[in-house]
Scaffold this active site. Structure first.
Site, PDB file in Angstrom:
ATOM      1  N   CYS A   1     -29.457 -12.524 -61.855  1.00 52.98           N
ATOM      2  CA  CYS A   1     -28.248 -12.079 -61.176  1.00 52.98           C
ATOM      3  C   CYS A   1     -27.156 -12.045 -62.237  1.00 52.98           C
ATOM      4  O   CYS A   1     -26.832 -13.076 -62.835  1.00 52.98           O
ATOM      5  CB  CYS A   1     -27.903 -13.092 -60.084  1.00 52.98           C
ATOM      6  SG  CYS A   1     -26.347 -12.764 -59.247  1.00 52.98           S
TER       7      CYS A   1
ATOM      8  N   CYS B   1     -26.541  -4.980 -62.666  1.00 52.40           N
ATOM      9  CA  CYS B   1     -26.731  -5.736 -61.422  1.00 52.40           C
ATOM     10  C   CYS B   1     -28.194  -5.555 -61.055  1.00 52.40           C
ATOM     11  O   CYS B   1     -28.697  -4.418 -61.073  1.00 52.40           O
ATOM     12  CB  CYS B   1     -25.825  -5.188 -60.323  1.00 52.40           C
ATOM     13  SG  CYS B   1     -26.218  -5.875 -58.690  1.00 52.40           S
TER      14      CYS B   1
HETATM   15  N1  DGL Z   1     -27.891  -8.910 -58.008  1.00 54.81           N
HETATM   16  C1  DGL Z   1     -26.699  -9.533 -58.430  1.00 54.81           C
HETATM   17  C2  DGL Z   1     -26.301  -9.135 -59.823  1.00 54.81           C
HETATM   18  O1  DGL Z   1     -27.153  -8.875 -60.635  1.00 54.81           O
HETATM   19  C3  DGL Z   1     -25.491  -9.598 -57.580  1.00 54.81           C
HETATM   20  C4  DGL Z   1     -25.375  -9.119 -56.280  1.00 54.81           C
HETATM   21  C5  DGL Z   1     -24.295  -9.692 -55.427  1.00 54.81           C
HETATM   22  O2  DGL Z   1     -24.620 -10.676 -54.777  1.00 54.81           O
HETATM   23  O3  DGL Z   1     -23.187  -9.165 -55.408  1.00 54.81           O
HETATM   24  O4  DGL Z   1     -25.133  -9.091 -60.119  1.00 54.81           O
END
Ligand code: DGL
Length: 269
Positions: A69, A193
Site C-alpha cells: 500500500c 497505488c
Molecule cells: N492501495 C493503497 C495504495 O497503494 C491505498 C488505497 C487506499 O486505501 O486509499 O495506496
C-alpha cells in the site's frame, strides 16, 4: 513463519497475486484492512496508526510484512522502521522497488543520483500519497533531472472497493485528462497505488501507447524474491491465510471477481 502482505483493502491483492505466482512455494498471509479503507483520504497520523495496529496483529503470523500500500508506505513505513520493530521482524514498502525499476538501478545501488532515461514522469496515486511527496523524495536520492507531475486520483479506490469498475474507469479517464493538462507528454506513468493495476488498461488507453506504464505487482514480486534469496530464513514454513477486518463474504466475492481465482477470506480476530 509466512510472509505477510498488507493493504488497506483489495489493492494489495495485485501484489499478492504476483508474489504467489513468482514464489509458488512461499506461504503468504494477506491482511486487508477493508473496514477502514480507503486510507488515501485520511490524515498521515491516521494512516500511521491504522497501519501500525494492523502490522502489530500480523506479527502473530509472520516475520516479514510488505506494506503493499503506497499510502501506508508513504505515511507509516519510515516511522515504523525508525521506532523499531520487534526482534527478528522486518517491514518493507513498495516505493523503492518501483523507483529502482524506473531509474534502472539494481537493488541496493546506493551510488549518487544520476541522469536516467526518463525525464517527464506522471505519478498517479491517492491524495494522501501525493500530499506526502514521498515518491519525489525517494526519487531524488536516485535520479536527477526528472520532472514529476503528480495527480491525486480521488474516488478511484472507493469505486474499486465497491466493485464499480465502470465508475473507476471513468474516474481514471478524467484524472489522466487532468494530468495531461499539466504535463501534455509524459514519457512514463507510475501507478503509485496498488489498487490501480486493476484498472491498468484504462490508464494505458487514456495515456496512449507511447507512454510506458510502470505498475508495481511484478516489480515488487521480483524484488521480494531477491530479498528472500538473501534471507532464506524469512521464507520458511507458516500458514497461508487471507485475513480481513471487513465482511469476509463480501471481501471474498470481490477478491475472487478481481483475480479470477477463488479466494476465501476469514475475519481477523
Ligand atoms: N492501495 C493503497 C495504495 O497503494 C491505498 C488505497 C487506499 O486505501 O486509499 O495506496
Amino acid at each position: 513463519m509466512s510472509v505477510g502482505i498488507f493493504d488497506s483493502g483489495l489493492g494489495g491483492l495485485t501484489i499478492w497475486n504476483a508474489v504467489t505466482k513468482r514464489l509458488p512455494n512461499l506461504s503468504v498471509t494477506y491482511f486487508g484492512d477493508n473496514a477502514n479503507a480507503p486510507y488515501g483520504v485520511r490524515t498521515s497520523e491516521d494512516v500511521h496508526s491504522l497501519t501500525k495496529k494492523a502490522v502489530e496483529r500480523m506479527w502473530e503470523d509472520v516475520d516479514l510484512v510488505v506494506l503493499a500500500c503506497n499510502t501506508a508506505s508513504a505515511a507509516a513505513l519510515r516511522r515504523m522502521q525508525e521506532a523499531g520493530v520487534p526482534e527478528g521482524k522486518r517491514v518493507l514498502g513498495v516505493f523503492v522497488p518501483m523507483i529502482e525499476a524506473l531509474t534502472e538501478r539494481d537493488w541496493g545501488d546506493n551510488s549518487p543520483p544520476r541522469e536516467v532515461a526518463v525525464s517527464q514522469v506522471a505519478l498517479f496515486a491517492t491524495p494522501a500519497t501525493v500530499a506526502s511527496r514521498a515518491f519525489q523524495r525517494e526519487l531524488a536520492f536516485r535520479a536527477v533531472g526528472v520532472d514529476v507531475e503528480a495527480q491525486a486520483c480521488g474516488g478511484v479506490v472507493d469505486a474499486i472497493e465497491d466493485g464499480d469498475m465502470i465508475l473507476a474507469e471513468a474516474l481514471v479517464r478524467s484524472h489522466v485528462d487532468a494530468l495531461k493538462r499539466k504535463m501534455p507528454h509524459p514519457q512514463a506513468a507510475v501507478l503509485g497505488c496498488t489498487h490501480y493495476p486493476l484498472v491498468q488498461d484504462a490508464f494505458q488507453a487514456a495515456l496512449g501507447p507511447d507512454v510506458k506504464v510502470f505498475s508495481q505487482a511484478d516489480i515488487v514480486a521480483e524484488s521480494l524474491a531477491n530479498y528472500l534469496d538473501r534471507r532464506p530464513q524469512m521464507a520458511q514454513g507458516g500458514a497461508a491465510r487471507m485475513l480481513t477486518t471487513g465482511d469476509p463474504a463480501r471481501v471474498s466475492d470481490r477478491a475472487t471477481q478481481f483475480l479470477r481465482r477463488p479466494l476465501t477470506f476469514e475475519a481477523v480476530t
